[in-house]
Design a protein around this motif. Structure first.
Motif, PDB file in Angstrom:
ATOM      1  N   TYR A 274       0.847  -1.194   0.000  1.00 44.69           N
ATOM      2  CA  TYR A 274       0.000   0.000   0.000  1.00 44.69           C
ATOM      3  C   TYR A 274       0.887   1.250   0.000  1.00 44.69           C
ATOM      4  N   PHE A 275       1.925   1.191   0.806  1.00 46.32           N
ATOM      5  CA  PHE A 275       2.850   2.332   0.896  1.00 46.32           C
ATOM      6  C   PHE A 275       3.643   2.502  -0.383  1.00 46.32           C
ATOM      7  N   THR A 276       4.229   1.422  -0.901  1.00 46.13           N
ATOM      8  CA  THR A 276       5.052   1.548  -2.107  1.00 46.13           C
ATOM      9  C   THR A 276       4.212   1.954  -3.314  1.00 46.13           C
ATOM     10  N   ASP A 277       2.965   1.479  -3.387  1.00 47.86           N
ATOM     11  CA  ASP A 277       2.094   1.892  -4.489  1.00 47.86           C
ATOM     12  C   ASP A 277       1.821   3.391  -4.435  1.00 47.86           C
ATOM     13  N   TRP A 278       1.770   3.947  -3.236  1.00 45.94           N
ATOM     14  CA  TRP A 278       1.536   5.384  -3.087  1.00 45.94           C
ATOM     15  C   TRP A 278       2.801   6.193  -3.361  1.00 45.94           C
ATOM     16  N   VAL A 279       3.934   5.695  -2.910  1.00 48.52           N
ATOM     17  CA  VAL A 279       5.140   6.504  -2.945  1.00 48.52           C
ATOM     18  C   VAL A 279       5.859   6.476  -4.295  1.00 48.52           C
ATOM     19  N   MET A 280       5.809   5.337  -5.024  1.00 56.70           N
ATOM     20  CA  MET A 280       6.624   5.228  -6.222  1.00 56.70           C
ATOM     21  C   MET A 280       6.240   6.192  -7.345  1.00 56.70           C
ATOM     22  N   PRO A 281       4.948   6.473  -7.596  1.00 58.61           N
ATOM     23  CA  PRO A 281       4.632   7.449  -8.649  1.00 58.61           C
ATOM     24  C   PRO A 281       5.216   8.836  -8.393  1.00 58.61           C
ATOM     25  N   GLN A 282       5.579   9.126  -7.143  1.00 57.78           N
ATOM     26  CA  GLN A 282       6.149  10.430  -6.822  1.00 57.78           C
ATOM     27  C   GLN A 282       7.557  10.605  -7.378  1.00 57.78           C
ATOM     28  N   LEU A 283       8.210   9.491  -7.744  1.00 56.40           N
ATOM     29  CA  LEU A 283       9.567   9.584  -8.293  1.00 56.40           C
ATOM     30  C   LEU A 283       9.625  10.486  -9.517  1.00 56.40           C
ATOM     31  N   ASP A 284       8.581  10.423 -10.341  1.00 63.20           N
ATOM     32  CA  ASP A 284       8.576  11.199 -11.579  1.00 63.20           C
ATOM     33  C   ASP A 284       8.654  12.699 -11.316  1.00 63.20           C
ATOM     34  N   THR A 285       8.180  13.132 -10.156  1.00 69.12           N
ATOM     35  CA  THR A 285       8.222  14.562  -9.832  1.00 69.12           C
ATOM     36  C   THR A 285       9.505  14.955  -9.114  1.00 69.12           C
ATOM     37  N   LEU A 286      10.285  13.970  -8.679  1.00 69.72           N
ATOM     38  CA  LEU A 286      11.496  14.260  -7.910  1.00 69.72           C
ATOM     39  C   LEU A 286      12.761  14.174  -8.747  1.00 69.72           C
ATOM     40  N   ILE A 287      12.818  13.228  -9.686  1.00 63.53           N
ATOM     41  CA  ILE A 287      14.015  13.027 -10.504  1.00 63.53           C
ATOM     42  C   ILE A 287      13.594  12.755 -11.937  1.00 63.53           C
ATOM     43  N   ASP A 288      14.549  12.857 -12.858  1.00 64.66           N
ATOM     44  CA  ASP A 288      14.264  12.574 -14.269  1.00 64.66           C
ATOM     45  C   ASP A 288      15.119  11.427 -14.808  1.00 64.66           C
ATOM     46  N   GLU A 289      15.697  10.634 -13.929  1.00 61.08           N
ATOM     47  CA  GLU A 289      16.498   9.474 -14.333  1.00 61.08           C
ATOM     48  C   GLU A 289      15.566   8.311 -14.652  1.00 61.08           C
ATOM     49  N   GLU A 290      15.647   7.786 -15.868  1.00 65.15           N
ATOM     50  CA  GLU A 290      14.729   6.739 -16.300  1.00 65.15           C
ATOM     51  C   GLU A 290      15.420   5.434 -16.684  1.00 65.15           C
ATOM     52  N   GLN A 291      16.736   5.370 -16.590  1.00 58.62           N
ATOM     53  CA  GLN A 291      17.442   4.164 -17.016  1.00 58.62           C
ATOM     54  C   GLN A 291      18.298   3.555 -15.919  1.00 58.62           C
ATOM     55  N   ALA A 292      19.069   4.357 -15.227  1.00 59.49           N
ATOM     56  CA  ALA A 292      19.993   3.817 -14.228  1.00 59.49           C
ATOM     57  C   ALA A 292      19.221   3.158 -13.087  1.00 59.49           C
ATOM     58  N   PRO A 293      19.714   2.045 -12.572  1.00 60.84           N
ATOM     59  CA  PRO A 293      19.077   1.417 -11.406  1.00 60.84           C
ATOM     60  C   PRO A 293      19.116   2.360 -10.209  1.00 60.84           C
ATOM     61  N   LEU A 294      18.047   2.359  -9.438  1.00 64.84           N
ATOM     62  CA  LEU A 294      17.907   3.324  -8.355  1.00 64.84           C
ATOM     63  C   LEU A 294      17.683   2.642  -7.015  1.00 64.84           C
ATOM     64  N   ASP A 295      18.142   3.302  -5.975  1.00 68.86           N
ATOM     65  CA  ASP A 295      17.812   2.935  -4.604  1.00 68.86           C
ATOM     66  C   ASP A 295      16.965   4.070  -4.032  1.00 68.86           C
ATOM     67  N   VAL A 296      15.746   3.728  -3.634  1.00 66.13           N
ATOM     68  CA  VAL A 296      14.822   4.721  -3.091  1.00 66.13           C
ATOM     69  C   VAL A 296      14.696   4.468  -1.591  1.00 66.13           C
ATOM     70  N   TYR A 297      15.115   5.438  -0.804  1.00 60.32           N
ATOM     71  CA  TYR A 297      15.063   5.317   0.651  1.00 60.32           C
ATOM     72  C   TYR A 297      13.813   6.028   1.164  1.00 60.32           C
ATOM     73  N   THR A 298      13.029   5.317   1.967  1.00 66.90           N
ATOM     74  CA  THR A 298      11.739   5.837   2.381  1.00 66.90           C
ATOM     75  C   THR A 298      11.649   6.029   3.893  1.00 66.90           C
ATOM     76  N   THR A 299      10.510   6.561   4.313  1.00 64.58           N
ATOM     77  CA  THR A 299      10.253   6.870   5.721  1.00 64.58           C
ATOM     78  C   THR A 299       9.614   5.711   6.466  1.00 64.58           C
ATOM     79  N   LEU A 300       9.256   4.649   5.773  1.00 65.80           N
ATOM     80  CA  LEU A 300       8.452   3.579   6.378  1.00 65.80           C
ATOM     81  C   LEU A 300       9.212   2.854   7.485  1.00 65.80           C
ATOM     82  N   ASP A 301       8.581   2.752   8.637  1.00 67.01           N
ATOM     83  CA  ASP A 301       9.122   2.004   9.768  1.00 67.01           C
ATOM     84  C   ASP A 301       8.449   0.632   9.771  1.00 67.01           C
ATOM     85  N   LEU A 302       9.221  -0.419   9.497  1.00 64.57           N
ATOM     86  CA  LEU A 302       8.634  -1.749   9.349  1.00 64.57           C
ATOM     87  C   LEU A 302       7.980  -2.245  10.634  1.00 64.57           C
TER      88      LEU A 302
END
Length: 694
Positions: A274-302
């Protein structure tokens, strides 16, 4: 003179056939050479071939750095030939193409052997197998597809010959090891190592290298996530072949215990999504990298995510869905639950569903009133009122008469909320809601003060968090940093404290009201043994139940209801939602210091001696109720809302469902553990603004 010997017809035909065959072979060879030269000319550079096609690998990390989910094709980090473990290269060459360093891109011996096997098994319908070299696999993976046909196989061979002419064996092996598919969405040895073992490929042991090398033949069949036993068996075959080919010694083979190779555990795929489905579309507004592999660090406390999921499941009535959003003081999303089970329903009710908030919406009514000059101690009157044909009532059908703002809010008294909305202006209340982040449509009918406009849980939680932050705007966010696999930071979140929504004294007054609601009013089930401020909400016919509150810097909103919007008899904001809030918050704030609320409200100087002009008149008190809009029935009150009844100071708070009590300031201070305060001067009122709306 001797006669020339005559040539038999058979010999002539044989010679002719040989000449034709030789000519055809020469012509074919010339054609192949030409095709290879042309292919060489069209091949991209080595650097171009290193780029990752067919999607982007994204690894999503929790707040503690652990990977919670990998999305898209996984390409890992590109490893140069010198960075690749020697055992990995040897394992791959041994099992996939042991004559790799000898053939020109196509292995004649392998072709003959594969052709003979195909001939022997021709009745089995088997096609030519086992003849593809590593170079051919590179050609197929980069330029072609996996569909089988003679034409595609011929193109593959030509491209393989061209690749061998243009690039060195080291470069071809580097391309192969970084691009071949290993299953589980992992392309390349680094991605495979990270997925299956949880560490980079540069640290691969011999046993781990054998496991990865064994996956290429049939990634789905030998994947560790699909069949661990088959994985170990195939890795054993790889090690045996390596020993047979002289790539490892007998002692090295004997030293490997494949049963001791530890696989990385599978990542959770339930409520975290639920969290990742909400957070991942926000990448398009934060960065413009579309090819390089990415590490996305989030606020979620498991830990908090698991606690939140358990709290919703444990407290939601049968047949009812639930959602929860928990925000840190700066807006960091620590937990997000969009439903009881992501597998059965990935609809995110925390951020997408629009539901009526009931009395939780009174937050904006009272914020507007406080900003207009009311204080928690301002006297009001709980009495019948009719606004343009709409007559709200309290759930017990009674009226308490003279009370104060604090009591009216604590027991969610509808008539007082309606009068406040009429005085400050329903348009002003709507503006306050928008100011605090409500993004859905807000009507300005009189009944809007009871929460008849639909809202989202995350927006309501955001509004309460802004009150907790003393009037500074809180924007929910889930991404703290985005970096490439090489460690280059592409984005890092910066906290914005520049937007002040209301003055600190307004936020302090609102906190005073909400703390009272939890300690003595409708939100008592949300108590957790430390200061909590919050508000319940229940819609007509108990279709929705809400509780939103904050403590120790953490704001959490809970909603419960049915997706089909049908009534739920037992659902009230002060019951299941408040209990879920308490169950979650007891764990969520356990390691945080106890924070007392600053509820000693200090008014600005202009508020100490208010005059009539300071407050103005309602913006739109004369607006008509739309025929298809908000309810105007006399029974439109909330089940949790009641009228206040007098009580002697020091008496216990009423039980759930009983008529609430009128609470004087001395009793409030005693319950909340505060020092005795002198009552604030009563706010003077023009005659036309007297309580009761008469």
């Amino acid at each position: 003179m001797a006669r020339k010997a005559s040539v038999s017809p058979a010999r002539r035909w044989t010679l002719l056939a040989l000449k034709i065959g030789l000519g055809t072979a020469i012509a074919g060879l010339i054609a192949v050479v030409i095709a290879v030269v042309i292919a060489m000319q069209s091949l991209p550079s080595f650097e171009s071939l290193k780029s990752s096609p067919n999607g982007q690998m994204i690894r999503v990390h929790a707040a503690d750095g652990s990977v919670i989910v990998s999305l898209g094709p996984s390409y890992g980090r590109w490893l140069s030939y010198d960075e690749l473990p020697d055992t990995m290269a040897k394992a791959m060459v041994s099992v996939e193409d042991k004559r790799f360093y000898m053939h020109p891109g196509v292995d004649p011996i392998g072709l003959v052997r594969a052709g003979w096997v195909a001939y022997v098994r021709r009745g089995e319908g088997r096609r030519l197998q086992g003849a593809s070299t590593i170079t051919q696999q590179v050609a197929r993976n980069i330029f072609l597809n996996n569909s089988y046909s003679f034409g595609r196989k011929l193109k593959e061979m030509i491209l393989a010959l061209a690749l061998e002419r243009k690039f060195s064996k080291r470069q071809i092996l580097e391309l192969y090891l970084n691009k071949v598919y290993f299953g589980g969405g992992a392309y390349g040895v680094d991605a495979a190592s990270r997925k299956f073992f949880g560490h980079p490929a540069t640290n691969l042991s011999l046993g781990e290298a054998a496991v990865i090398a064994g996956l290429v033949k049939a990634p789905s069949r030998y994947s560790p996530t699909a069949d661990a036993e088959a994985t170990v068996g195939r890795a054993g075959v790889v090690l045996d072949v390596m020993e047979e080919n002289g790539d490892i010694s007998r002692a090295e083979r004997a030293s490997v215990r494949l049963e001791d190779v530890r696989m990385a555990p599978e990542k959770p795929q339930d409520s975290v999504r639920y969290f990742t489905d909400w957070v991942m579309p926000q990448l398009d507004t934060l960065i413009d990298e579309e090819q390089a592999p990415l590490d996305v660090y989030t606020t979620l406390d498991l830990k908090l995510q698991r606690t939140a999921t358990a709290a919703i499941r444990a407290n939601a009535p049968q047949g009812v869905q639930g959602a929860l959003v928990s925000l840190d003081r700066d807006g960091a999303v620590r937990a997000m639950v969009g439903g009881l089970d992501y597998i059965s329903s990935n609809y995110n009710r925390a951020v997408t569903a629009e539901r009526q908030p009931g009395s939780a919406f009174k937050l904006f009514v009272y914020l507007t009133a406080l900003e207009a000059g009311y204080t928690p101690d301002t006297a009001v009157k709980d009495s019948p009122v009719t606004i343009n044909g709409w007559s709200p009532r309290n759930s017990n059908g009674r009226f308490a008469g003279d009370i104060d703002i604090r009591t009216a809010f604590a027991y969610s008294i509808n008539t007082v909320a309606a009068k406040l909305g009429m005085e400050v202006g329903f348009g002003s209340v709507a503006d306050m809601a928008r100011r605090f982040g409500i993004s859905t449509t807000i009507n300005t009918h009189p009944s809007m003060v009871l929460g008849t406009s639909e809202v989202r849980l995350i927006d309501m939680t955001r509004a309460f968090a802004s009150v907790a932050r003393k009037g500074i705007a809180v924007t929910p966010y889930g991404i703290t940093k985005v970096a490439t696999a090489d460690g280059e930071t592409l984005y890092e979140h910066q906290d914005d404290t520049s937007r002040v929504l209301v003055a600190p004294w307004v936020a302090a007054g609102m906190t005073d009201l909400m703390q009272t609601a939890v300690n003595t009013g409708t939100g008592r089930a949300a108590q957790i043994g430390r200061p909590v401020a919050g508000k319940t909400g229940t819609t007509s016919s108990n279709k929705d139940g809400w509780f939103i509150g904050f403590s120790s810097g953490l704001t959490t909103g809970v909603w419960m209801g049915r997706d089909d919007n049908r009534p739920v008899g037992v659902l009230q904001g002060g019951r299941a939602p408040a209990r879920a809030f308490a169950q979650y918050m007891k764990v969520a704030v356990a390691d945080r210091p106890v924070e007392q609320f600053e509820t000693e409200v200090t008014l600005p100087e202009w508020q100490l001696e208010p005059d009539d002009e300071a407050y103005g008149q309602p913006d739109d008190a004369g607006m008509q109720v739309d025929a298809d809009g908000m309810p105007i029935q006399p029974d439109g009150g909330e089940p949790e809302d009641s009228a206040a009844q007098p009580v002697t100071p020091g008496s216990a708070p009423p039980a759930e469902g009983e008529a609430p009590q009128r609470i004087d300031q001395r009793w409030i201070d005693q319950v909340l553990g505060r020092e005795q305060r002198k009552p604030a001067p009563e706010r003077p009122r023009p005659p036309q603004e007297a309580p009761g709306g008469q």
